[in-house]
Design an enzyme around this catalytic site. Structure first.
Site, PDB file in Angstrom:
ATOM      1  N   LEU A  64       0.835  -1.204   0.000  1.00 16.33           N
ATOM      2  CA  LEU A  64       0.000   0.000   0.000  1.00 16.33           C
ATOM      3  C   LEU A  64       0.871   1.256   0.000  1.00 16.33           C
ATOM      4  CD1 LEU A  64      -2.401  -1.510   2.636  1.00 16.33           C
ATOM      5  CD2 LEU A  64      -3.057  -0.901   0.286  1.00 16.33           C
ATOM      6  N   PRO A  65       0.281   2.400  -0.381  1.00 14.07           N
ATOM      7  CA  PRO A  65       1.117   3.588  -0.565  1.00 14.07           C
ATOM      8  C   PRO A  65       1.864   4.053   0.690  1.00 14.07           C
ATOM      9  CG  PRO A  65      -1.007   3.879  -1.668  1.00 14.07           C
ATOM     10  CD  PRO A  65      -1.091   2.597  -0.882  1.00 14.07           C
ATOM     11  N   THR A  95       6.541   0.546   1.635  1.00 14.75           N
ATOM     12  CA  THR A  95       7.572   1.373   2.271  1.00 14.75           C
ATOM     13  C   THR A  95       6.855   2.203   3.319  1.00 14.75           C
ATOM     14  OG1 THR A  95       8.778   1.473   0.183  1.00 14.75           O
ATOM     15  CG2 THR A  95       9.417   3.043   1.897  1.00 14.75           C
ATOM     16  N   LYS A 170      15.049   0.196   3.965  1.00 19.89           N
ATOM     17  CA  LYS A 170      14.429   0.684   2.733  1.00 19.89           C
ATOM     18  C   LYS A 170      14.406   2.214   2.688  1.00 19.89           C
ATOM     19  CE  LYS A 170      11.996   1.151  -0.948  1.00 19.89           C
ATOM     20  NZ  LYS A 170      12.695   1.139  -2.238  1.00 19.89           N
ATOM     21  N   LYS A 239       6.588  11.032   0.321  1.00 23.44           N
ATOM     22  CA  LYS A 239       6.224  10.250   1.517  1.00 23.44           C
ATOM     23  C   LYS A 239       7.463   9.581   2.114  1.00 23.44           C
ATOM     24  CE  LYS A 239       5.263   6.175   0.819  1.00 23.44           C
ATOM     25  NZ  LYS A 239       5.875   4.843   0.797  1.00 23.44           N
TER      26      LYS A 239
HETATM   27  P1  NAD Z   1       0.360   2.491  -6.169  1.00 27.56           P
HETATM   28  O1  NAD Z   1      -0.209   3.790  -5.750  1.00 27.56           O
HETATM   29  O2  NAD Z   1       0.611   2.228  -7.621  1.00 27.56           O
HETATM   30  O3  NAD Z   1      -0.566   1.281  -5.640  1.00 27.56           O
HETATM   31  C1  NAD Z   1      -1.186   1.270  -4.397  1.00 27.56           C
HETATM   32  C2  NAD Z   1      -2.439   0.423  -4.480  1.00 27.56           C
HETATM   33  O4  NAD Z   1      -3.042   0.372  -3.196  1.00 27.56           O
HETATM   34  C3  NAD Z   1      -3.473   0.964  -5.458  1.00 27.56           C
HETATM   35  O5  NAD Z   1      -3.900  -0.048  -6.337  1.00 27.56           O
HETATM   36  C4  NAD Z   1      -4.600   1.452  -4.534  1.00 27.56           C
HETATM   37  O6  NAD Z   1      -5.894   1.341  -5.124  1.00 27.56           O
HETATM   38  C5  NAD Z   1      -4.441   0.494  -3.370  1.00 27.56           C
HETATM   39  N1  NAD Z   1      -5.029   1.008  -2.129  1.00 27.56           N
HETATM   40  C6  NAD Z   1      -4.846   2.210  -1.553  1.00 27.56           C
HETATM   41  N2  NAD Z   1      -5.569   2.313  -0.413  1.00 27.56           N
HETATM   42  C7  NAD Z   1      -6.214   1.139  -0.287  1.00 27.56           C
HETATM   43  C8  NAD Z   1      -7.141   0.628   0.680  1.00 27.56           C
HETATM   44  N3  NAD Z   1      -7.530   1.359   1.743  1.00 27.56           N
HETATM   45  N4  NAD Z   1      -7.627  -0.618   0.488  1.00 27.56           N
HETATM   46  C9  NAD Z   1      -7.246  -1.364  -0.572  1.00 27.56           C
HETATM   47  N5  NAD Z   1      -6.382  -0.936  -1.519  1.00 27.56           N
HETATM   48  C10 NAD Z   1      -5.873   0.305  -1.370  1.00 27.56           C
HETATM   49  O7  NAD Z   1       1.704   2.326  -5.324  1.00 27.56           O
HETATM   50  P2  NAD Z   1       2.982   1.430  -5.714  1.00 27.56           P
HETATM   51  O8  NAD Z   1       3.870   2.208  -6.634  1.00 27.56           O
HETATM   52  O9  NAD Z   1       2.541   0.063  -6.083  1.00 27.56           O
HETATM   53  O10 NAD Z   1       3.731   1.407  -4.308  1.00 27.56           O
HETATM   54  C11 NAD Z   1       3.252   0.611  -3.232  1.00 27.56           C
HETATM   55  C12 NAD Z   1       4.286   0.675  -2.114  1.00 27.56           C
HETATM   56  O11 NAD Z   1       5.537   0.172  -2.596  1.00 27.56           O
HETATM   57  C13 NAD Z   1       4.567   2.108  -1.607  1.00 27.56           C
HETATM   58  O12 NAD Z   1       4.780   2.085  -0.221  1.00 27.56           O
HETATM   59  C14 NAD Z   1       5.830   2.489  -2.348  1.00 27.56           C
HETATM   60  O13 NAD Z   1       6.563   3.481  -1.654  1.00 27.56           O
HETATM   61  C15 NAD Z   1       6.544   1.146  -2.427  1.00 27.56           C
HETATM   62  N6  NAD Z   1       7.485   0.975  -3.546  1.00 27.56           N
HETATM   63  C16 NAD Z   1       7.149   1.399  -4.794  1.00 27.56           C
HETATM   64  C17 NAD Z   1       8.063   1.200  -5.838  1.00 27.56           C
HETATM   65  C18 NAD Z   1       7.745   1.665  -7.245  1.00 27.56           C
HETATM   66  O14 NAD Z   1       8.664   1.680  -8.100  1.00 27.56           O
HETATM   67  N7  NAD Z   1       6.508   2.006  -7.583  1.00 27.56           N
HETATM   68  C19 NAD Z   1       9.295   0.571  -5.602  1.00 27.56           C
HETATM   69  C20 NAD Z   1       9.575   0.123  -4.314  1.00 27.56           C
HETATM   70  C21 NAD Z   1       8.662   0.324  -3.287  1.00 27.56           C
END
Ligand code: NAD
Length: 305
Positions: A64-65, A95, A170, A239
Site C-alpha cells: 500500500l502507498p 515502504t 528501505k 512520503k
Molecule cells: P500504487 O499507488 O501504484 O498502488 C497502491 C495500491 O493500493 C493501489 O492499487 C490502490 O488502489 C491500493 N489502495 C490504496 N488504499 C487502499 C485501501 N484502503 N484498500 C485497498 N487498496 C488500497 O503504489 P505502488 O507504486 O505500487 O507502491 C506501493 C508501495 O511500494 C509504496 O509504499 C511504495 O513506496 C513502495 N514501492 C514502490 C516502488 C515503485 O517503483 N513504484 C518501488 C519500491 C517500493
C-alpha cells in the site's frame, strides 16, 4: 500456501501475479476492483474487504502507498486484523514506518508480523527479482521465505534485524538515492551552464572518485529519453523522504542535507503534480536554465559503454 494480497498498484499487481504463478492459492483485494481483473481471469479469488482477504489465509501481504493506508486496511472497518487467524503471518511490503505495525502487534495475539519492503521498481516486481529487506522474527522469516522467493531474487532476500529494521533499511536506500539524484542534477546543470559538454562532463565524472551508479545507469532514462519514471510517483517519493526525515528526528540525528532533498522533492511535486515521476526534480533544474539535459544518441552509447 494460502495467501491474501491487498494493494494491486504499480508494484502489488505484478508481485501478486508472481505469487499466483508460483502456485500459491491467492485471494486479492484493492479499492479498485479493475486492478484484479487479470488475476481473476487467471483463477485468483476476489475479496470484497481486507477482512475477507485475510480469512483462512496462512499469510497476507500488503503493498500500500503509505502508513495511513496500511492503518486503514489493518485496523479500519472490516480490516485485515479482524480476519487474520492465530498462527498466520501479516507481511507488510509497503515502504512504511513501524508505528502502524507496532500498534497491530500490540493487539495481534498469535498473528506474526514482518516488515518486508522492497527495492527494484516496477520492472523488478514484474521480473520477480526484487530485493527484499525483512524485519521481525527470524523463524517467521524462514517460514515465509518460499513465498518471498516468488517475488524476489533469492540472493537478495535479506533478514536485516528485528521489527522495523526492514522499513529502516528501505527508507535509507531511498534517501540516499534521492540525494544522489538531486546532487547529480545540480552538478550536471552547473557544469553544462559553465560551458562543458554534457557527455564529456558525465564521462569525466564516471572516471573520477565522484562516480556513482546513479550517474552511470539510473540517470540515463532522463539523459537519453527524457523519461522521468512515472512508475514511481512524486507523492510516494515525498512520503518516503518525509518518513526518513521523521525517523532521523525520532533517533535524534540532525539532518540538514536530507531535509533539503525533501524540500526539492516537495517543490517538484508542487510543480509537476502528485503522479509525476520520481526523476522530475531534475526537470526543476532544466526548467530553471531552459535547457534539457540530453545526450546526443552517439555520445550516450559511447558514455554508457
Ligand atoms: P500504487 O499507488 O501504484 O498502488 C497502491 C495500491 O493500493 C493501489 O492499487 C490502490 O488502489 C491500493 N489502495 C490504496 N488504499 C487502499 C485501501 N484502503 N484498500 C485497498 N487498496 C488500497 O503504489 P505502488 O507504486 O505500487 O507502491 C506501493 C508501495 O511500494 C509504496 O509504499 C511504495 O513506496 C513502495 N514501492 C514502490 C516502488 C515503485 O517503483 N513504484 C518501488 C519500491 C517500493
Amino acid at each position: 500456501m494460502k495467501v491474501g494480497f491487498v494493494g494491486l498498484g504499480h508494484m502489488g499487481a505484478p508481485m501478486s501475479r508472481n505469487v499466483f504463478a508460483a502456485g500459491h492459492d491467492l485471494i486479492v483485494h484493492d479499492l479498485r476492483r479493475e486492478a484484479a481483473a487479470g488475476l481473476e481471469v487467471a483463477g485468483a479469488g476476489w475479496a470484497a474487504t481486507p477482512r475477507e482477504a485475510a480469512a483462512g489465509r496462512e499469510a497476507v501481504i500488503t503493498m500500500l502507498p503509505a502508513p495511513a493506508h496500511v492503518e486503514r486496511v489493518l485496523l479500519g472497518p472490516d480490516g485485515l486484523l479482524s480476519g487474520l487467524a492465530p498462527g498466520s503471518v501479516w507481511i507488510d511490503m509497503s515502504t512504511s514506518a513501524p508505528a502502524v505495525a507496532d500498534r497491530v502487534r500490540a493487539v495481534a495475539g498469535d498473528v506474526a508480523v514482518l516488515d518486508a519492503p522492497v527495492s527494484g521498481m516496477a520492472a523488478g516486481a514484474g521480473a520477480g527479482t526484487l530485493q527484499i529487506f525483512v524485519g521481525g522474527e527470524e523463524a517467521v522469516f524462514h517460514r515465509v521465505r518460499p513465498l518471498l522467493e516468488a517475488m524476489g531474487d533469492p540472493e537478495r532476500i535479506l533478514h536485516v534485524g528485528g521489527h522495523g529494521a526492514g522499513y529502516t533499511v528501505k527508507l535509507m536506500i531511498n534517501l540516499l538515492w534521492f540525494a544522489h539524484l538531486v546532487a547529480t542534477a545540480e552538478v550536471l546543470t552547473i557544469g553544462t551552464q559553465a560551458g562543458v559538454d554534457l557527455a564529456t562532463l558525465r564521462r569525466c565524472l564516471l572516471a573520477s572518485p565522484a562516480a556513482s551508479n546513479f550517474l552511470e545507469r539510473d540517470v540515463l532514462s532522463v539523459l537519453e529519453a527524457g523519461d522521468y519514471d512515472d512508475s514511481f510517483a512524486l507523492a510516494l517519493a515525498c512520503k518516503d523522504l518525509g518518513l526518513a526525515v521523521d525517523l532521523a528526528g525520532a533517533v535524534g540525528v540532525p539532518v540538514e542535507l536530507s531535509a533539503v532533498v525533501e524540500q526539492v522533492y516537495r517543490r517538484a511535486r508542487a510543480q509537476y503534480g502528485e503522479t509525476g515521476g520520481e526523476m522530475l526534480p531534475i526537470k526543476l533544474y532544466e526548467d530553471l536554465t531552459r535547457t534539457p539535459l540530453r545526450l546526443p544518441p552517439v555520445s550516450a552509447s559511447v558514455s554508457a559503454s
